[in-house]
Every structure is written in structure tokens, then in C-alpha cells.
Design a protein around this motif. Structure first.
Motif, PDB file in Angstrom:
ATOM      1  N   UNK A 119       7.104   3.526 -21.667  1.00  8.49           N
ATOM      2  CA  UNK A 119       7.030   4.667 -21.041  1.00  8.49           C
ATOM      3  C   UNK A 119       7.959   5.097 -20.195  1.00  8.49           C
ATOM      4  N   UNK A 120       9.099   4.241 -19.961  1.00  6.75           N
ATOM      5  CA  UNK A 120      10.306   4.574 -19.181  1.00  6.75           C
ATOM      6  C   UNK A 120      11.130   5.578 -19.792  1.00  6.75           C
ATOM      7  N   UNK A 121      11.447   6.339 -18.929  1.00  9.39           N
ATOM      8  CA  UNK A 121      12.308   7.439 -19.262  1.00  9.39           C
ATOM      9  C   UNK A 121      13.786   7.085 -19.033  1.00  9.39           C
ATOM     10  N   UNK A 122      14.171   6.193 -18.153  1.00  7.82           N
ATOM     11  CA  UNK A 122      15.277   5.997 -17.641  1.00  7.82           C
ATOM     12  C   UNK A 122      15.491   4.447 -17.245  1.00  7.82           C
ATOM     13  N   UNK A 123      16.324   3.681 -17.599  1.00  6.26           N
ATOM     14  CA  UNK A 123      16.514   2.275 -17.251  1.00  6.26           C
ATOM     15  C   UNK A 123      16.261   2.072 -15.787  1.00  6.26           C
ATOM     16  N   UNK A 124      15.343   1.396 -15.359  1.00 10.65           N
ATOM     17  CA  UNK A 124      15.012   1.080 -13.633  1.00 10.65           C
ATOM     18  C   UNK A 124      16.140   0.589 -12.914  1.00 10.65           C
ATOM     19  N   UNK A 141      15.924 -10.258 -22.086  1.00 12.26           N
ATOM     20  CA  UNK A 141      14.905  -9.848 -21.098  1.00 12.26           C
ATOM     21  C   UNK A 141      14.109  -8.295 -21.474  1.00 12.26           C
ATOM     22  N   UNK A 142      13.077  -8.304 -21.294  1.00 12.18           N
ATOM     23  CA  UNK A 142      12.465  -7.267 -21.080  1.00 12.18           C
ATOM     24  C   UNK A 142      11.868  -6.817 -19.688  1.00 12.18           C
ATOM     25  N   UNK A 143      11.967  -5.374 -19.343  1.00 11.82           N
ATOM     26  CA  UNK A 143      11.920  -5.071 -17.988  1.00 11.82           C
ATOM     27  C   UNK A 143      10.720  -4.081 -17.961  1.00 11.82           C
ATOM     28  N   UNK A 144       9.826  -4.433 -16.783  1.00 17.88           N
ATOM     29  CA  UNK A 144       8.777  -3.422 -16.695  1.00 17.88           C
ATOM     30  C   UNK A 144       9.063  -3.408 -15.127  1.00 17.88           C
ATOM     31  N   UNK A 145       8.422  -2.009 -14.970  1.00 10.73           N
ATOM     32  CA  UNK A 145       8.421  -1.592 -13.245  1.00 10.73           C
ATOM     33  C   UNK A 145       7.355  -0.682 -12.856  1.00 10.73           C
ATOM     34  N   UNK A 146       7.195  -0.718 -11.722  1.00 12.39           N
ATOM     35  CA  UNK A 146       5.969   0.405 -11.481  1.00 12.39           C
ATOM     36  C   UNK A 146       6.921   1.390 -10.534  1.00 12.39           C
ATOM     37  N   UNK A 147       8.092   1.492 -10.658  1.00 12.22           N
ATOM     38  CA  UNK A 147       8.957   2.727 -10.092  1.00 12.22           C
ATOM     39  C   UNK A 147       9.170   3.824 -11.188  1.00 12.22           C
ATOM     40  N   UNK A 148       9.357   4.875 -10.244  1.00 12.51           N
ATOM     41  CA  UNK A 148       9.074   6.200 -11.218  1.00 12.51           C
ATOM     42  C   UNK A 148      10.347   6.602 -11.773  1.00 12.51           C
ATOM     43  N   UNK A 202      10.936  -0.414 -29.874  1.00 14.54           N
ATOM     44  CA  UNK A 202      11.081  -0.764 -28.211  1.00 14.54           C
ATOM     45  C   UNK A 202      12.600  -0.291 -27.811  1.00 14.54           C
ATOM     46  N   UNK A 203      12.519   0.610 -26.576  1.00 15.49           N
ATOM     47  CA  UNK A 203      13.642   1.101 -26.176  1.00 15.49           C
ATOM     48  C   UNK A 203      14.596  -0.002 -25.532  1.00 15.49           C
ATOM     49  N   UNK A 204      15.886   0.130 -25.493  1.00 14.03           N
ATOM     50  CA  UNK A 204      16.646  -0.816 -25.070  1.00 14.03           C
ATOM     51  C   UNK A 204      17.679   0.015 -23.880  1.00 14.03           C
ATOM     52  N   UNK A 205      18.225  -0.603 -23.052  1.00 13.42           N
ATOM     53  CA  UNK A 205      19.073   0.306 -22.074  1.00 13.42           C
ATOM     54  C   UNK A 205      20.626  -0.307 -22.731  1.00 13.42           C
TER      55      UNK A 205
END
Lengths: 271, 232
Positions: B14-19, A264-271, B1-4
């Protein structure tokens, strides 16, 4: 065409049908709501063929598989809470799934024509394996998507609309009343909604210009989190729309998907 | 690609931490980070607190305009403050009420205490305005005391309910019936003829209804769903 404007519910309304029983209040996700005008989206992108293969290995449809997985995730979420809190929040888990009624009642209406079924389990009765949840979801879908039960729902929904007393009340009074009724009655019965739009198919010459489709479920302050599913070409987009910052349920859900060997690849609009 | 590494999921660049689990993701320099979603400008979103503050400011401006218009009009016509004193006291009272409702809406007990205090000051000023105390000490104060007591008792009773519903309506009706009885006793007692007449009719109408609501709530609501009768 005038048939395209037809109200399918009114067409198939049957009088003198007993109303469906009201269900017990379901489990609801609690969490501090985020600011107004904000809506958190977490989208999990996976290979649709891989997911379909997985669902078929259990002999269920994709929607049934995802519903069972969501119910399993909610059970695990409740179990992760301290025992005192568990007692408070442990209630039946029911997931609302919209069903297209055009398969049961033929109509070419372009207006909304769907109703919902609510498969669910009661975690107070004991522990459930994933196969058991799947079995319940699978059979509920087949039992509840029946013209007689659907008639009951149509009768309940349209009956109020046809009532002379209700009709003479101006709409400006009815709309806030509808919201209250929804929160007091309908929203209490389910813990969340999973809407699977299905596969989007468009002409090839158009498809090459389109990167992807995503289906964002509508924000719902009662269920807090809802799921919208859509697939396009080889990918499936499972989007959680959430009105709180807590992401425990999404975490459990996508981890469960990952445990089933589905990348699964995760994308979000959360900061 | 980064992975958690905790969730096992692939993440957007662009994510700095896993959401999902908030686990920090080490930065990968050789990849250009491109946000998929347009960033949210959180500075532009108005919070509920700001909306309350704006509402309060607008209402206060309206009150201030009404306050000065009535004062100036009165001064132009009569050369000194006459009727406008009542208007200004009323506006002041409305401003107090609005302020309490806007800023303490989450603590109803504070609203009740503040509004009751504001009411008694308002009543006192109204009676005090013409230099004579005609009704405050005999009617204003005792009726205010009775009403405050009734509201506080009703609030405490409603708060202690485990499952609020029709029983809330029952409690409110009982309190209204009691208040009416007290009111009539107070007024008739002042005129030397202590009696219960009209308030008994109110009492006789509201108390059985209140009992019906409470009994229905605790006994029959599980057996008969009244909502089905009304197609809701």
C-alpha cells in the motif's frame, strides 16, 4: 503463589555498596516532535536464521549484533550532518539494553526483574569499524552483566525506595519527581534502547492461528527513537518506535542491514 | 512486491513512497493493495494548539460567568456598581494573564512584557476606581517599575547562561534580595525615614546562599556529585 508477587530487587538489595558513577551525557536524536497521540512505527521484517547466521559469523549474539549495527548507524547519522552541527551533537553513543536478572538471581517472581547495561562508543575519539564496535559491545555485555555491577544498580534503585524520608512523601508527589529524575539523570546517559524479547514459542495448535508477533517499544520523548525486537517462527521483527517524522536513522540502519546481504521488508504506519 | 531502488528494501504494497528515503514507488496495478496497519485518522487527533485553544475557551467562559454573576449580584443588592468593580477588574486581569500564558508560552519575554503591562493597568484601575489616587503614583508605579526591571534583568541573565543549573537559583535569590532592599528604601523614603532594616536580614540570608550556589555550580559540581548523597 506468593513468590510470584515477590519484589526481586528488594530481595537482593545489599546495603553499603558505593553507588555507580554517573556517566557523561550521551548523544540524543533531535527532531521536531510529531503531534500528541501519534507514534510512528517502522518495522523491518527479516529472516531470523539469516540474521543469526550473520551474527554468528562475527561470534556475537543477535542482540549484540543489532546493537552494534544501531551504534554504527548513529555514527553515520552524525557524520552526515554539516561539520558545524557535528561538533555540537558529537557525544558518546550509548545504547541501553535490558538484561533479565533471573539468570543471575533465581526468582520465580512474575514482576519486573531486569536491569540494563549500556554498551557504547565515543565518536570524538576517532572512527570505528563495525568489527571494533562489535568488540566493544561484546565485551561490555560480558563485563557489565556481572553480579557486582548489578548489585550496584539494585543498591542505587532500591536505596532511594527504602529511604524513610522518601517513603513518607505521598505517591502523587513522587511520580512527577520520578519523571524529572528520569529525564535529568537516566535518560541523559543513553541515546536509545534496544529491547530484544527473543523468540516467541507457543504450542503448535495455537501457532497456526497466529500470523505474527510484533514488539513496539514504548514512546520515549528523551531518546525519541527506540527499537523493539521479537522473533516468531522464521521471521524477526525489528520495530523502530519514533516520536519524530525524520527517518534518517531508520534509513541508515535498514540500508546497513541490506548491505550485509540480509533482505528486509519494511512496513509502517506512517503516511 | 514493490522495492525501493535506493534503500534496497522490500516495501508493503500500500505504500506510495519509501518510508525511509521518501522515494516514490511506481504503482503496481496487478496487485491488490491492502493496508497492513489500520490507517490513522489524523483528523481525530488533537494538536497542542487545539488543546491550548480549548483550555483558553473554557477558562474565558469561567471568567465571563464570574464577571456577570458578581455584576448582577451587585446591581440587585446595591442598584449600582460598587464592590463588583474590583472583582471585575481582578477577573479581567486574570483573563489577560491566562491568555498571555497560553498563547505566548514559548516566548517568555512576551509574557513578561504583556503581564507587566497588564499589571500596571490593573493597579491603575484599582486606585482609580474610587475616584481618588491614594497610592498608585507613590507606591504602585515605582514598585511595579522596580519589579519589572528585576524580572527582565533576571530573565536576560538566565538566558545568557551556557549551562543553567544551580546558578539560576543563585541569580533569582540575588534579585529577590535586591528587590526587598529597593522596596524597603522606597517605603521608608516615602515616610521621610530612609533606612534599611528588615531587608538587610533578607539580603544577608539570600546573598551568601546565592554566592554558594553560583560557586558550587561553577567550581565544585564536577568534583562532588550532590545527587549521589540523596540517592538520586
Amino acid at each position: 503463589m506468593p513468590e510470584e508477587f515477590e519484589d526481586g530487587y528488594n530481595r537482593y538489595y545489599k546495603q553499603k555498596i558505593p553507588l555507580p558513577f554517573r556517566k557523561e551525557d550521551a548523544f540524543h536524536i533531535k527532531g521536531k516532535k510529531i503531534d500528541r497521540n501519534l507514534y510512528n512505527i517502522i518495522t523491518g521484517i527479516a529472516d531470523v536464521n539469516l540474521l543469526l547466521k550473520k551474527a554468528k559469523s562475527f561470534n556475537v549474539s543477535l542482540t549484540e549484533f543489532l546493537t552494534a549495527l544501531y551504534i554504527k548507524s548513529l555514527i553515520e547519522y552524525i557524520a552526515s550532518k554539516p561539520s558545524m552541527k557535528q561538533k555540537k551533537i558529537k557525544k558518546p553513543i550509548r545504547i541501553m539494553i535490558p538484561v533479565n536478572l533471573r539468570k543471575i538471581y533465581p526468582t520465580i517472581s512474575m514482576r519486573n526483574f531486569f536491569l540494563t547495561v549500556m554498551p557504547g562508543i565515543d565518536p570524538r575519539l576517532g572512527t570505528y569499524t563495525f568489527e571494533e564496535i562489535l568488540k566493544i559491545v561484546y565485551h561490555t555485555m560480558r563485563v557489565d552483566v556481572d553480579d557486582k555491577f548489578i548489585n550496584q544498580q539494585i543498591s542505587r534503585n532500591v536505596g532511594g525506595e527504602r529511604n524513610l524520608l522518601v517513603r513518607i512523601v505521598p505517591l502523587c508527589f513522587k511520580i512527577p519527581m520520578e519523571k524529572i529524575l528520569y529525564s535529568r539523570l537516566s535518560a541523559r546517559e543513553h541515546s536509545g534502547v534496544i529491547t530484544n524479547i527473543g523468540k516467541v514459542e507457543i504450542p503448535e495448535n495455537l501457532a497456526e492461528h497466529i500470523e505474527r508477533y510484533e514488539f513496539i517499544p514504548n514512546p520515549n520523548p528523551f531518546t525519541v527513537k527506540n527499537i523493539g525486537v521479537i522473533s516468531f517462527e522464521e521471521k524477526i521483527y525489528i520495530s523502530f518506535g519514533s516520536l519524530c517524522n525524520e527517518t534518517d536513522i531508520e534509513k541508515i540502519f535498514y540500508r546497513n542491514l541490506r548491505k550485509m546481504e540480509i533482505p528486509v521488508k519494511i512496513e509502517t504506519n506512517m503516511e | 512486491m514493490p522495492y525501493c531502488s535506493k534503500c534496497g528494501v522490500e516495501l508493503d504494497r500500500h505504500l506510495k513512497k519509501c518510508p525511509l528515503c521518501k522515494f516514490p514507488i511506481p504503482k503496481i496495478d496487478d496487485e491488490i493493495s491492502l493496508p497492513v496497519y489500520p490507517g490513522i485518522d489524523r483528523n481525530n487527533s488533537i494538536t497542542n494548539k487545539e488543546i491550548r485553544l480549548i483550555t483558553w475557551q473554557i477558562l474565558c467562559t469561567i471568567f465571563a460567568i464570574a464577571f456577570f454573576v458578581s455584576l448582577v449580584t451587585d446591581l440587585i443588592i446595591n442598584r449600582h456598581v460598587t464592590w463588583s468593580a474590583y472583582v471585575m477588574i481582578g477577573i479581567g486581569m486574570a483573563a489577560f494573564f491566562t491568555t498571555f500564558f497560553i498563547f505566548f508560552f514559548k516566548t517568555p519575554l512576551v509574557i513578561i512584557i504583556c503581564n507587566c503591562s497588564a499589571t500596571i493597568i490593573f493597579l491603575f484601575l484599582l486606585d482609580h476606581n474610587d475616584g481618588r489616587y491614594q497610592w498608585f503614583w507613590f507606591f504602585g508605579l515605582p514598585i511595579w517599575g522596580m519589579l519589572t526591571l528585576i524580572i527582565v534583568v533576571a530573565y536576560i541573565l538566565i538566558r545568557t547562561l551556557k549551562k543553567p543549573g544551580l546558578n539560576v537559583a543563585g541569580i533569582i535569590m540575588s534579585m529577590i534580595a535586591l528587590f526587598c532592599m529597593g522596596l524597603e528604601m522606597l517605603i521608608s523614603g516615602y515616610f521621610g525615614n530612609l533606612s534599611i532594616k528588615w531587608s538587610f536580614i533578607v539580603f544577608a540570608a539570600l546573598i551568601p546562599l546565592s554566592i554558594l550556589f553560583i560557586v558550587y555550580h561553577y567550581s565544585f559540581s564536577k568534583q562532588y556529585d550532590i545527587r549521589k548523597i540523596f540517592h538520586v
